[in-house]
Design an enzyme around this catalytic site. Structure first.
Site, PDB file in Angstrom:
ATOM      1  N   LYS A 137      42.772  35.810  12.034  1.00 47.13           N
ATOM      2  CA  LYS A 137      43.352  34.690  12.780  1.00 47.13           C
ATOM      3  C   LYS A 137      43.369  33.420  11.934  1.00 47.13           C
ATOM      4  O   LYS A 137      44.384  32.719  11.862  1.00 47.13           O
ATOM      5  CB  LYS A 137      42.565  34.431  14.073  1.00 47.13           C
ATOM      6  CG  LYS A 137      43.187  33.334  14.942  1.00 47.13           C
ATOM      7  CD  LYS A 137      42.281  32.956  16.097  1.00 47.13           C
ATOM      8  CE  LYS A 137      41.144  32.069  15.630  1.00 47.13           C
ATOM      9  NZ  LYS A 137      40.347  31.517  16.746  1.00 47.13           N
TER      10      LYS A 137
ATOM     11  N   ASP B  72      44.763  33.703  19.233  1.00 51.24           N
ATOM     12  CA  ASP B  72      43.485  33.219  19.762  1.00 51.24           C
ATOM     13  C   ASP B  72      43.387  33.638  21.225  1.00 51.24           C
ATOM     14  O   ASP B  72      44.213  34.423  21.720  1.00 51.24           O
ATOM     15  CB  ASP B  72      43.358  31.696  19.583  1.00 51.24           C
ATOM     16  CG  ASP B  72      44.303  30.921  20.499  1.00 51.24           C
ATOM     17  OD1 ASP B  72      45.206  31.536  21.130  1.00 51.24           O
ATOM     18  OD2 ASP B  72      44.136  29.698  20.605  1.00 51.24           O
TER      19      ASP B  72
END
Length: 226
Positions: free
Chosen positions: A129, A147
């Site tokens: 991420k 997220d």
């Protein structure tokens, strides 16, 4: 992340309509973390894990004034970094990671943030991420950083259902039209943060409600379900 409720996946045409709508509302969405260069962006994203962007920005204001480069960060030392970010969750471990990744950038990358996923993910505290955020924002690569907000929106709306963040990411790469890929994760994260909220989505003011699979839609406060 909690297991998502299964919904029917939106069609490509419906997905395209959603991103057309997002683009019409905000053609150039921006992330909310403060940074001054590639290095401070990387550090800010590392610090943002399990923390709010607002909280990170408060802590990094002083940190980045003192250490806007890997060399300056290493010069601060772990103890001083820890003091400066102590208001952020998991600050002790994050301070060690920031110090260590700064050392590696100096020793391995001439003090520069690499533009390759593999090199980024090899840094302490940097996962897929974080790498996606840096690649997208700084290097303008069409990556999607999943997220908790984006994971929720992908599943709840039917845009990109998936049991894991990676599954949602891969589903989105198939759903998002190429011309919208650069900004897709910002639109979705901001949508999840401010409208499609975890506890109670604000469906009554959602710009993509007509395509969303979530049911029952949340009514305007003060009004019952029709």
């Amino acid at each position: 992340m909690p297991g998502p409720k299964k919904v029917k996946t939106l069609t490509r045409a419906e997905a395209e309509a959603i991103f057309e709508r997002f683009h019409a509302i905000e053609p150039e969405p921006k992330g909310e973390l403060d940074y001054v260069n590639a290095f401070t962006l990387l550090v800010a994203v590392v610090l943002s894990a399990q923390a709010t962007d607002t909280g990170v920005n408060k802590a990094t204001r002083a940190l980045f004034e003192l250490a806007p480069s890997p060399a300056a960060m290493v010069a601060l030392g772990v103890e001083r970094i820890t003091e400066l970010i102590r208001t952020i969750g998991l600050y002790r471990g994050k301070a060690k990671n920031v110090f260590a990744l700064s050392q590696i950038l100096i020793e391995t990358h001439n003090g520069e943030v690499p533009a390759e996923r593999e090199a980024l993910e090899a840094l302490p505290g940097v996962g897929r991420k974080t790498a996606n955020v840096v690649l997208n924002i700084w290097f303008k690569q069409p990556t999607i950083a999943v997220d908790t907000h984006l994971f929720r929106v992908g599943n709840r709306t039917g845009l990109a259902p998936g049991a894991t963040p990676l599954a949602v990411e891969l589903a989105l790469t198939k759903q998002v039209p190429e011309r919208f890929m650069l900004h897709a994760h910002h639109w979705l994260i901001l949508h999840g943060r401010y409208i499609c909220k975890a506890r109670k989505p604000e469906c009554w003011r959602c710009p993509i409600a007509e395509w969303c699979r979530y049911e029952p839609k949340t009514p305007l406060p003060g009004r019952g379900l029709s």
